[in-house]
Motif scaffolding. Structure first.
Motif, PDB file in Angstrom:
ATOM      1  N   ARG A 264       0.820  -1.210   0.000  1.00 14.81           N
ATOM      2  CA  ARG A 264       0.000   0.000   0.000  1.00 14.81           C
ATOM      3  C   ARG A 264       0.855   1.262   0.000  1.00 14.81           C
ATOM      4  O   ARG A 264       0.478   2.274  -0.601  1.00 14.81           O
ATOM      5  N   HIS A 265       2.005   1.227   0.652  1.00 11.56           N
ATOM      6  CA  HIS A 265       2.818   2.436   0.806  1.00 11.56           C
ATOM      7  C   HIS A 265       4.146   2.383   0.057  1.00 11.56           C
ATOM      8  O   HIS A 265       4.859   3.389   0.016  1.00 11.56           O
ATOM      9  N   GLY A 266       4.520   1.228  -0.483  1.00 12.34           N
ATOM     10  CA  GLY A 266       5.752   1.133  -1.239  1.00 12.34           C
ATOM     11  C   GLY A 266       7.012   1.058  -0.401  1.00 12.34           C
ATOM     12  O   GLY A 266       8.126   1.187  -0.929  1.00 12.34           O
ATOM     13  N   ALA A 267       6.872   0.838   0.893  1.00 13.39           N
ATOM     14  CA  ALA A 267       8.045   0.715   1.769  1.00 13.39           C
ATOM     15  C   ALA A 267       8.728  -0.627   1.542  1.00 13.39           C
ATOM     16  O   ALA A 267       8.097  -1.607   1.143  1.00 13.39           O
ATOM     17  N   TYR A 268      10.026  -0.678   1.801  1.00 12.35           N
ATOM     18  CA  TYR A 268      10.843  -1.891   1.718  1.00 12.35           C
ATOM     19  C   TYR A 268      10.998  -2.439   0.290  1.00 12.35           C
ATOM     20  O   TYR A 268      11.477  -3.553   0.105  1.00 12.35           O
ATOM     21  N   LYS A 269      10.625  -1.670  -0.717  1.00 14.85           N
ATOM     22  CA  LYS A 269      10.706  -2.158  -2.098  1.00 14.85           C
ATOM     23  C   LYS A 269      12.142  -2.474  -2.513  1.00 14.85           C
ATOM     24  O   LYS A 269      12.371  -3.276  -3.419  1.00 14.85           O
ATOM     25  N   GLN A 270      13.107  -1.842  -1.842  1.00 13.91           N
ATOM     26  CA  GLN A 270      14.508  -2.069  -2.231  1.00 13.91           C
ATOM     27  C   GLN A 270      14.949  -3.503  -1.970  1.00 13.91           C
ATOM     28  O   GLN A 270      15.964  -3.956  -2.491  1.00 13.91           O
ATOM     29  N   LEU A 271      14.177  -4.256  -1.177  1.00 20.29           N
ATOM     30  CA  LEU A 271      14.538  -5.637  -0.875  1.00 20.29           C
ATOM     31  C   LEU A 271      13.983  -6.621  -1.907  1.00 20.29           C
ATOM     32  O   LEU A 271      14.350  -7.792  -1.904  1.00 20.29           O
ATOM     33  N   MET A 272      13.116  -6.162  -2.787  1.00 20.67           N
ATOM     34  CA  MET A 272      12.476  -7.046  -3.762  1.00 20.67           C
ATOM     35  C   MET A 272      13.423  -7.421  -4.890  1.00 20.67           C
ATOM     36  O   MET A 272      14.322  -6.668  -5.248  1.00 20.67           O
ATOM     37  N   ASN A 273      13.201  -8.619  -5.471  1.00 18.80           N
ATOM     38  CA  ASN A 273      13.905  -9.018  -6.682  1.00 18.80           C
ATOM     39  C   ASN A 273      12.903  -9.056  -7.843  1.00 18.80           C
ATOM     40  O   ASN A 273      11.731  -8.703  -7.680  1.00 18.80           O
ATOM     41  N   LYS A 274      13.350  -9.507  -9.016  1.00 21.59           N
ATOM     42  CA  LYS A 274      12.499  -9.475 -10.207  1.00 21.59           C
ATOM     43  C   LYS A 274      11.267 -10.368 -10.066  1.00 21.59           C
ATOM     44  O   LYS A 274      10.182 -10.022 -10.528  1.00 21.59           O
ATOM     45  N   GLN A 275      11.409 -11.532  -9.423  1.00 23.53           N
ATOM     46  CA  GLN A 275      10.259 -12.408  -9.238  1.00 23.53           C
ATOM     47  C   GLN A 275       9.217 -11.756  -8.336  1.00 23.53           C
ATOM     48  O   GLN A 275       8.012 -11.851  -8.581  1.00 23.53           O
ATOM     49  N   ASP A 276       9.678 -11.075  -7.288  1.00 22.56           N
ATOM     50  CA  ASP A 276       8.762 -10.349  -6.403  1.00 22.56           C
ATOM     51  C   ASP A 276       7.984  -9.291  -7.178  1.00 22.56           C
ATOM     52  O   ASP A 276       6.779  -9.092  -6.955  1.00 22.56           O
TER      53      ASP A 276
END
Length: 323
Positions: A264-276
């Motif tokens: 909802r807020h876009g927090a922690y997106k830096q931890l995602m990979n391409k599959q996420d």
């Protein structure tokens, strides 16, 4: 093994699946647009598409954590306890204990029936038995996405981990089972509900856990991240270890559907990979139904049971699962 948890003081017929033999899901082809903070399809799939209501069963806006009523006090106290008590060490212990899957053997539908006695104290929008929420969500999705049978089943099972509240599964306190989830081992983002209570969490005093990435590397993938313990992570472990044939987006939905700071807020997106990044497209679709389908109008369980039992047989080979 017994884990002691110290309590804080109370202050239509089945349609063909769009899943191939390699356990993949077709791409989301509709253009995605922002709708009230959630990404949803630009076009409704069916002519009788699901329409999100403006208010919840209590007459308030959805996910309103500031409304003045007794249920809101219960919700805030739950988050206070959760934010103070859930640490990285706590989560590791819970995963180790419940990852054994030695609490019971039963079918998915038997687990659904167990939820008749469970009410989620973290939910400001509904106080109905959980089996109704599962079926309301699944039936709303089924109407708009009749061919995505894997998504219907995902909706049915997404909250089954709430059986952790029951005595035979440890009788965990609500703060260790329900509520929004968030990563441990890195800084607590301010988008977390009732963020102020994290100040009393021991991890907030550990310098290693108080940078944006903490103990993780950027792009490591959410599967490598320790999430706050609760029904989401437990049901993810149950599905994965019981060798479900549900596709990757389904498991992503199960584990992260309460991860509101991210979706909802876009927090922690830096931890995602391409599959996420691919899987979260389906979570954004699912979340609209998970949130807005909550209602006092009950689904006829007996009428829909045969359909969902056929999906269980399809995606969970074998009758009994380890829990």
């Amino acid at each position: 093994m017994t884990i002691r948890i110290e309590q804080q003081e109370a202050v239509n017929t089945a349609a063909p699946a769009v899943v191939d033999q390699k356990n993949k899901v077709g791409e989301v082809k509709e253009e995605l647009v922002l709708d009230g903070g959630f990404v949803v399809p630009d076009k409704v799939v069916s002519s009788n598409g699901f329409a999100a209501p403006d208010i919840n069963a209590f007459g308030n806006s959805f996910r309103n954590y500031n409304a003045e009523n007794e249920r809101q006090k219960t919700v805030e106290n739950l988050y206070r306890q959760q934010h103070i008590t859930q640490t990285l060490d706590f989560v590791k212990k819970m995963r180790a204990e419940y990852g054994k899957l030695d609490k019971a053997e039963m079918s998915v539908w038997e687990c659904c029936e167990l939820l008749n006695s469970v009410v989620d104290d973290s939910d400001p929008d509904l106080d109905e038995p959980q089996i109704q929420h599962l079926l309301q969500t699944a039936e709303a999705i089924r109407k708009d996405y009749p061919n995505e049978d894997w998504l219907h089943l995902t909706a049915l099972i997404h909250d089954l981990g709430k059986i952790l509240l029951l005595p035979q599964f440890g009788g965990l306190p609500q703060w260790a089972v329900v509520g929004d989830t968030y990563p441990l081992g890195c800084a607590f983002d301010e988008s977390n509900v009732h963020h102020k209570y994290f100040a009393e969490n021991p991890d907030s005093k550990n310098p290693a856990y108080n940078t944006k990435n903490g103990v993780y590397k950027e792009g490591c993938g959410l599967d490598s991240v320790y999430m706050s313990w609760g029904h989401d992570d437990y049901m993810y472990l149950v599905a994965k270890e019981n060798k479900t044939t549900l596709p990757s987006p389904a498991l992503f939905i199960v584990r992260y559907h309460s991860f509101y700071p991210l979706h909802r807020h876009g927090a922690y997106k830096q931890l995602m990979n391409k599959q996420d990044e691919e899987d979260i497209k389906w979570l954004h679709i699912f979340n609209k139904y998970d949130l807005y389908s909550k209602s006092k109008v009950h689904v006829d369980v007996d009428a829909v049971k045969p359909y969902y039992q056929s999906l269980i047989a399809k995606y969970f080979p074998g009758n009994k699962l380890r829990w």
